[in-house]
Design a protein around this motif. Structure first.
Motif, PDB file in Angstrom:
ATOM      1  N   GLU A 170       0.626  -1.276   0.026  1.00 57.39           N
ATOM      2  CA  GLU A 170       0.219  -0.026   0.153  1.00 57.39           C
ATOM      3  C   GLU A 170       0.868   1.127  -0.046  1.00 57.39           C
ATOM      4  N   SER A 228       1.390   5.322   0.810  1.00 56.77           N
ATOM      5  CA  SER A 228       1.009   6.577   1.513  1.00 56.77           C
ATOM      6  C   SER A 228       1.877   7.690   0.981  1.00 56.77           C
ATOM      7  N   THR A 236       5.616   6.498   1.611  1.00 53.06           N
ATOM      8  CA  THR A 236       5.803   5.256   2.621  1.00 53.06           C
ATOM      9  C   THR A 236       4.856   4.062   1.722  1.00 53.06           C
ATOM     10  N   THR A 257       3.843   0.202   2.780  1.00 54.19           N
ATOM     11  CA  THR A 257       3.536  -0.583   3.680  1.00 54.19           C
ATOM     12  C   THR A 257       3.063  -2.117   3.189  1.00 54.19           C
ATOM     13  N   SER A 278       1.489  -5.737   4.168  1.00 54.49           N
ATOM     14  CA  SER A 278       0.747  -6.502   4.983  1.00 54.49           C
ATOM     15  C   SER A 278       0.582  -7.839   4.598  1.00 54.49           C
ATOM     16  N   THR A 303       2.423  -6.475   9.381  1.00 52.71           N
ATOM     17  CA  THR A 303       2.783  -5.249   8.440  1.00 52.71           C
ATOM     18  C   THR A 303       4.179  -4.797   8.769  1.00 52.71           C
ATOM     19  N   ASP A 304       4.748  -4.288   7.829  1.00 46.67           N
ATOM     20  CA  ASP A 304       5.902  -3.418   7.977  1.00 46.67           C
ATOM     21  C   ASP A 304       5.988  -2.384   6.937  1.00 46.67           C
ATOM     22  N   SER A 305       6.548  -1.091   7.418  1.00 47.76           N
ATOM     23  CA  SER A 305       6.289   0.186   6.922  1.00 47.76           C
ATOM     24  C   SER A 305       8.121   0.585   6.589  1.00 47.76           C
ATOM     25  N   ARG A 306       8.081   1.406   5.450  1.00 48.54           N
ATOM     26  CA  ARG A 306       9.432   2.159   5.259  1.00 48.54           C
ATOM     27  C   ARG A 306       9.127   3.324   4.309  1.00 48.54           C
ATOM     28  N   ASP A 307       9.774   4.416   4.793  1.00 40.23           N
ATOM     29  CA  ASP A 307       9.925   5.563   4.178  1.00 40.23           C
ATOM     30  C   ASP A 307      11.007   5.756   2.968  1.00 40.23           C
TER      31      ASP A 307
END
Length: 418
Positions: free
Chosen positions: A326, A328, A357, A359, A361, A367-371
């Protein structure tokens, strides 16, 4: 209030105090929760220009300034402040006991709506509901706050002994629902105990929190349970279901453990029961998800640079094959992302730098997110074939010139030697 619209007026006059019409004024929120909001307006016959904006940036104080340009010189106004606050709701009394055997069958609870500075807010419609208890089938009721910010709810306790949990909600200026509490958490709701005779009725005891955070394989996990609604101290136990491997719940409510690989991508369902000092129990069902630990790649935050007008492609991956991605934020204009492994591709149409960002999932909720940042540069012109020919010719002429000069220098040296 946050979510409402604020208007500021700028007035331009000459040195004699006469209003100046037809001047373009630029307004800007230079700091605060709504920083960056801007607007343009042209002064009217009174020398006035206006700027309106919605305060959707949250609680805080905006500083607003207006400027106009004359003879290439910017002239700016003084800075004015706009404070944004939010509404909050409380109930009173939070706890009360009625004796049904003494025909104390009516109960009234009062909700008060105030801003964060404690000022009462009039004209707010408040909805009351009995979330649980012997009178939970009572229909919801609404009342509007008076000049003291108060709305009331009165009902008959004809459901028998037990404890009702009463909640109050309203819609704030930003269009969001604000309640005394949410979901299955009742910490700020009101408790009404209906008692028949001298024997006390057990209150609606509940363990908190209402939900558990996910656990990750190999990482130490710790959650402290607390009790609510009864008398401290509380004791805790698992009364149904199983905890993950190597997890333990102490009698004082501390859940700890380190998930093992065999529990990855698994959902554990169990019931925790809290018992207060008077022996009154209350339970809550929990779901604890053990995640394998998703890793997004690349691990760097800066993705490869792109160039204006040239095709660009880079791929974001996740360590779990069934991960869904996803976005963002915004990709550079001209680029888009795909499903599956997240491929960012396209032909950039604008120079600049974009941070966004990603994400990842899994269907289980891990989940994990990174910029990430992509910088788009301007293109360095590539010579055409004819241009390459001119470049090679110039280099050849330069080399010939060097050779001629060196030969002349060599001939002159020989003449001197003779």
């Amino acid at each position: 209030m946050v979510g409402e619209t604020h208007m500021v007026t700028a007035t331009i006059r000459d040195a004699a105090g006469a209003p100046q019409s037809g001047i373009t004024v630029t307004f800007e929120v230079i700091s605060g929760p709504n920083i960056g909001a801007t607007g343009l307006d042209i002064t009217d016959g009174s020398g006035e220009a206006t700027f309106s904006y919605a305060g959707n940036g949250g609680v805080g104080t905006d500083n607003i300034q207006a400027c106009f340009t004359i003879a290439d010189e910017a002239i700016c106004s003084n800075v004015v402040a706009k404070e944004w606050t939010e509404e909050a709701i409380t109930l009173n009394p939070l706890f009360a006991v009625n004796r049904l055997d003494l025909e104390e069958i009516w109960h009234t609870v009062t909700a008060t709506v105030r801003d964060l500075k404690g000022n009462s807010i009039e004209g707010i419609e408040v909805t009351f509901s009995i979330r649980m208890g012997p009178n939970s089938d009572e229909p919801d009721a609404a009342d509007t706050t008076d000049s003291n910010g108060e709305a009331t709810f009165t009902y008959e306790g004809d459901g028998g002994p037990g404890t009702d949990v009463i909640r109050a909600c309203f819609t704030n200026a930003a269009g969001n629902e604000v309640c005394t509490d949410y979901g299955e958490t009742f910490d700020n709701d009101a408790f009404k105990q209906w008692q028949d005779g001298d024997d006390p009725v057990c209150p609606s005891v509940k363990p908190n929190p209402a939900e558990l955070p996910t656990a990750v394989v190999g990482l130490f996990y710790s959650v402290q349970f607390t009790g609510f609604g009864g008398s401290e101290p509380y004791t805790f136990e698992v009364t149904n279901g199983d905890l993950p491997s190597d997890f333990n719940l102490t009698s004082d409510g501390l859940l700890t453990g380190t998930p093992v690989p065999g529990d990855a991508n698994f959902e554990f369902n169990f019931t925790i029961t809290a018992t207060d000092s008077n022996g009154c129990p209350g339970s809550r069902d929990y779901r604890l998800i053990v995640c394998p630990g998703i890793i997004l790649g690349p691990i760097t935050n800066n993705l490869p640079d792109g160039f204006l007008g040239q095709f660009y492609s880079t791929t974001i991956t996740a360590s779990e094959e069934d991960a869904i991605f996803e976005l963002s934020g915004d990709l550079p204009p001209g680029l888009s992302g795909s499903s599956g492994s997240y491929v960012i591709s396209g032909t950039p149409t604008q120079v600049g730098s974009w941070t966004f960002t990603i994400t990842a999932s899994t269907p289980l909720g891990c989940t994990d997110s990174r910029d990430y940042t992509i910088r788009i540069r301007g293109v360095t012109p590539i010579p055409t074939l004819s241009e390459w020919g001119m470049i090679f010719m110039a280099m050849a002429l330069l080399m010939i010139s060097v050779i001629v000069i060196r030969r002349k220098q060599t001939a002159n040296n020989r003449q001197r030697d003779n």
